[in-house]
Design an enzyme around this catalytic site. Structure first.
Site, mmCIF file in Angstrom:
data_model
loop_
_atom_site.group_PDB
_atom_site.id
_atom_site.type_symbol
_atom_site.label_atom_id
_atom_site.label_comp_id
_atom_site.label_asym_id
_atom_site.label_seq_id
_atom_site.Cartn_x
_atom_site.Cartn_y
_atom_site.Cartn_z
ATOM 1 N N LYS A 208 -5.757 2.999 -9.646
ATOM 2 C CA LYS A 208 -5.280 3.060 -8.257
ATOM 3 C C LYS A 208 -6.004 1.979 -7.463
ATOM 4 C CE LYS A 208 -2.464 5.328 -5.610
ATOM 5 N NZ LYS A 208 -1.047 5.285 -5.899
ATOM 6 N N SER A 403 4.209 5.129 -6.194
ATOM 7 C CA SER A 403 3.346 6.161 -5.631
ATOM 8 C C SER A 403 4.162 7.161 -4.805
ATOM 9 C CB SER A 403 2.220 5.537 -4.810
ATOM 10 O OG SER A 403 1.095 6.393 -4.790
#
Length: 614
Positions: A208, A403
């Protein structure tokens, strides 16, 4: 004394009367001028429409001179839009779908002899959009009608679209700029340390990368591996398409450094001549010479003193009429997901689809890197409610649907990705900055009382241990929900989903291979699929486009009103400040918009976002 007082009173009354008279006179003059100006431009617009209608039966070149393309539908008959565009000389935004449909209509239009792509002002950066238009240009060429592309110079995106033309014309002093792709970002960790701002970071997903700009001073090795793979694949797709369009080898299109230097020497450093010799373009010509050549081929337009042509906006206005009896809805989710007005607007649109018995299904266009997890959850739940009343959803992914954007996509009955779509990035995070040490440097302290000691949430104090534990539980719960949601919608085991998660990102073709999407395609593929799911024949499909209420004015008007809503210092509670930047700024800057202090807002301060660094 009374006489003196009356004289003074009369004098000031006269002054006041004069000021009032002048004020009314000035306002009346301004009002009259506005009426005259508006009347003039409305007359001009109508007169030009009449001229175009008179010339409707003449043979024309369709001139496509687009600056920006949007996923929304543009109302070409909006008199206010035309007026503000004309009087303020604003950038013109066109609908991608309308431009594509106009090209399709022009293919069989006896009055259209060819197409000119005027690309000097084209600022479209979304490769998926350009590819979609390119598909229709290729189809147009099968009619035998020529396509010409002309530009002062060509940047990579302009040249990509130009490559679909039969002939590319370049100004004699222009050039073709092909340099590849890169992924770069600014990093602020050392600056934050110097300012003694402490970041309390809670994250799930080793890959991430969205938070790296404020937690590191360089790109992590994991991110470098992922980003390198992404840009190599994207660039490979670019070169393959352009190479096929131009019928030249990739080596000729982008030679190695040594060969490039040699070829430049052979062209005496003339970049336009280099482009011509290496078949990047077909001819070198000034716009004056090009116009003269077009006049010889397609005739003279006496009114405009140029070759016979019709602008794409007028062509759309004359030939593409929207059907009012719609049966399929189209909703677009663009940019960063924010909790609040933006997310509520999307939910309201979904609710309208839910309540309208004439609407039988939904095409959801997603071009978003994510954002607020709460906003994504609320939108997802609204979409699930839509499916419960047997209104199927087909998701059409744009440049990025990652996401939180992918979170929403999983609500669809069927997910279609472009080959270049960036998706995945399954992971969430939260960042809570505290400024107590920064303030301490200036002799500023915060103190007070609280009913729940240890649970206060203040950016001016150290984050209490209890709060940290609560946030960790929330983050883990949110991530587990994300994983289970994908597992259920994509029919995969939790174990298999976790292998694809951890914040990793995928291009469309890899997402298809890994089962994150159902097929590779574009918006047309989504129409075909919704036709199949709703059992409505393709010829009977009629699209209802949902648009923002503010669309009647050009977004560029914000250039004239770029004032701050509040003059306070940047608020850090419930925002992730470093992410104010990329995706939103990319979209705003390419549209010349200067919006102040945009915030990424989530009531729980939990975010699911992929930070696109290219």
């Amino acid at each position: 004394m009374t006489i003196l007082w009356n004289l003074i009173k009369s004098f000031f009354c006269y002054i006041w009367f004069t000021i009032n008279f002048l004020k009314k006179l000035i306002f009346n003059i301004i009002f009259l001028l506005l009426v005259i100006i508006i009347g003039y431009y409305i007359y001009n617009i109508d007169y030009n429409n009449q001229i175009n209608n008179l010339n409707k039966n003449k043979k024309h070149i369709l001139e496509i001179d687009v600056q920006y393309l949007t996923d929304d539908m543009i109302n070409q008959n909006n008199i206010f839009l035309k007026f503000f565009n004309k009087i303020l000389n604003l950038s013109v935004t066109n609908s991608t779908f309308q431009v594509a449909q106009a090209i399709h209509h022009a293919k069989t239009d006896k009055n259209i002899s060819g197409i000119v792509l005027n690309l000097s002002d084209c600022m479209v950066e979304d490769m998926n959009t350009l590819s979609y238009i390119g598909k229709y240009l290729n189809d147009f060429k099968t009619s035998g009608k020529p396509i010409y592309a002309i530009g002062d110079m060509y940047n990579q995106n302009q040249y990509y679209l130009a490559s679909f033309a039969n002939k590319i014309i370049l100004e004699p002093h222009g050039y073709v700029d092909l340099h590849g792709l890169s992924a770069e970002h600014f990093y602020f960790n050392s600056l934050l340390k110097k300012l003694k701002i402490k970041l309390n970071v809670f994250k799930i997903g080793d890959f991430k990368s969205a938070i790296e700009p404020i937690t590191r001073d360089n790109m992590s090795q994991n991110t470098k591996i992922i980003e390198k793979k992404l840009i190599n694949n994207l660039w490979g797709n670019y070169l393959k398409t352009v190479s096929n369009n131009r019928k030249i080898s990739i080596q000729n299109l982008l030679p190695k450094h040594k060969d490039l230097i040699q070829k430049l020497k052979e062209s005496n450093g003339n970049l336009a001549l280099y482009a011509l010799k290496n078949k990047l373009v077909d001819s070198l010509s000034t716009k004056f010479d090009f116009n003269f050549d077009m006049m010889k081929k397609f005739g003279l337009d006496l009114y405009n003193q140029t070759y016979n042509h019709i602008n794409i906006d007028e062509y759309i206005n004359q030939n593409l009429k929207q059907n009012k009896k719609n049966n399929i809805a189209v909703i677009t989710i663009n940019g960063i997901l924010n909790y609040g007005i933006e997310s509520h607007n999307i939910i309201n649109e979904i609710n309208q689809v839910y309540l309208d018995p004439a609407i039988k299904g939904l095409i959801l266009k997603i071009n978003s890197p994510g954002g607020s997890l709460t906003a994504a959850e609320y939108i997802y739940n609204s979409l699930i409610s839509l499916k419960k009343v047997n209104k199927p959803i087909v998701v059409s992914m744009g440049e990025v649907a990652a996401s939180g954007g992918y979170f929403i996509a999983t609500a669809g009955n069927y997910i279609i990705s472009d080959i270049n779509t960036i998706t995945g990035s399954i992971g969430i995070f939260s960042i809570l900055p505290t400024f107590n040490n920064t303030l301490k440097n200036f002799g500023i302290y915060s103190d007070g009382v609280n009913t729940n000691i240890g649970l206060e949430n203040s950016i001016y104090k150290e984050l209490p241990l209890q709060n940290k534990e609560i946030i960790k539980i929330n983050i883990q719960g949110g991530y587990d929900q994300f994983i289970h949601l994908i597992s259920n919608s994509r029919h995969k085991s939790i174990k298999d989903v976790k292998k694809l998660a951890n914040g990793m990102v995928w291009l469309g073709k890899d997402a298809k291979k890994n089962g994150l999407v159902d097929s590779i395609g574009d918006f047309d593929s989504a129409i075909e699929k919704i036709s199949e799911l709703t059992k409505i024949k393709m010829k009977n499909i009629s699209l209802k486009w949902f648009e923002d209420d503010t669309d009647f004015l050009p977004l560029n008007l914000l250039d004239f009103f770029s004032f701050q809503k509040n003059n306070s210092v940047l608020l850090f509670n419930n925002i992730f400040p470093s992410l104010v930047n990329y995706y939103l700024q990319k979209d705003l800057l390419k549209n010349n918009l200067l919006l102040p202090k945009q915030q990424i807002n989530d009531p729980r301060n939990i975010y699911a976002i992929y930070n696109l660094n290219n």
